[in-house]
Design a protein around this motif. Structure first.
Motif: not given
Length: 345
Positions: A140, A170, A174-175, A192
């Motif tokens: 990020p 992340y 944030q995810t 992810h």
């Protein structure tokens, strides 16, 4: 020698569905972070890739800056792909990423649309591909709106340069935001890639924990550095060898090898022996253990030799843990302060 893949390449490797997609990843994937730059013999790289695919490893993971120097892992992979793997392209999942420093100047790292899309074009050129299967935001960017970073991933997919979009390192929060943003664009986050190991368990912590978010949102996961940059092998049980990553200062800070951490590593090594596994095999098996909706889809390993690759793949022979074993492991699977990817800058 002309490479011909083993006819038995799918006989033993388990494959796991990636989140809510129809894509299956091998339980163990091969990362080209180390050992595929210009500092390693090309034939050694070729031998590792051959052995991996022959064992059912269909997923090769790269990034724009893997080397050394930056870009050389993709270049070397591209040469080997063209000479050996082109007939098997539809059997492979090839991923790359952009986000870390690739070149000097204001457009050589982080998450701007200019950097991500320009980097993807350069990656495809180096590898000789017209598309990758997964393109990641490698980390990020605190200074770029997430809508811009993720909009670049959406554009890459819509332009046919990537099939799926992913994120790496992340946080849980944030995810959640990334899932929302890309969902609204119509290009879902399907994977992810977090760091995760016996000595780096951040994905399990927090409210919500990242693993819970991934389970709830139907996002797949691939854990990188399951061997904690080599700490979870037998290499450092008796000190720091001269030819090790720690001695060379490559991704493993020797300061992390504290007496307290090594005490836990030695205890885990004893537990591995009781299971008939090497420490590395225990570490990989533990990452892949059944955690219900929190289960990791694939473990991303590195390999400097065919023998090391085969040792890691043997972790698949025993992925089952008793409650007693897990409780014992928990006493020594403690944070070692090695999550260097969790820092914003």
């Amino acid at each position: 020698m002309v490479y011909s893949a083993s006819e038995n390449r799918y006989a033993t490797m388990p494959y796991r569905l990636l989140g809510r997609t129809g894509l299956k990843l091998p339980a163990i994937s091969l990362g080209l972070w180390h050992n595929f730059g210009d500092d390693k013999p090309l034939q050694t790289q070729r031998d590792i890739l051959w052995a991996a695919f022959d064992a059912g490893v269909t997923h090769f993971d790269l990034a724009n800056n893997y080397g050394p120097p930056e870009g050389s892992a993709e270049k070397n992979f591209g040469r080997i792909f063209a000479e050996d793997f082109a007939p098997y392209r539809e059997e492979l999942v090839i991923s790359t990423k952009a986000g870390y420093r690739m070149q000097p100047g204001p457009y050589g790292e982080w998450g701007s649309r200019k950097y991500l899309l320009g980097s993807l074009d350069a990656s495809l050129t180096r590898m000789g591909l017209d598309h990758v299967d997964i393109f990641y935001s490698h980390r990020p960017d605190p200074d770029t709106p997430m809508e811009e970073t993720l909009g670049a991933l959406d554009h890459a997919v819509r332009a046919g340069k990537a099939i799926y979009a992913g994120i790496s390192s992340y946080t849980a929060e944030q995810t959640v935001q990334a899932v929302r943003v890309l969902g609204e664009l119509g290009t879902p986050v399907v994977i992810h890639q977090p760091s995760y190991s016996l000595l780096n368990r951040w994905v399990e912590d927090g409210e919500p924990a990242l693993l819970d978010v991934l389970g709830d949102e139907g996002v797949g996961s691939i854990a990188f550095s399951p061997l904690a940059q080599g700490m979870l092998t037998d290499k450092y049980l008796d000190g720091v060898p001269n030819d090790s990553r720690a001695a060379a200062g490559k991704s493993l800070n020797p300061d992390w090898l504290t007496p307290e951490t090594l005490k836990h590593v030695r205890a885990l090594n004893e537990m591995a022996g009781q299971r008939g596994q090497s420490l590395a095999q225990l570490a990989i098996a533990w990452v892949l253990r059944d955690q219900g909706p929190r289960t990791i889809t694939s473990a991303l390993i590195g390999a400097s030799s065919v023998d090391q690759l085969h040792d890691s793949l043997a972790a698949l022979d025993n992925l089952t843990f008793s409650d007693e074993e897990l409780n014992g492991i928990d006493r020594h699977a403690v944070e070692a302060g090695i999550n260097i990817w969790g820092m914003a800058r």
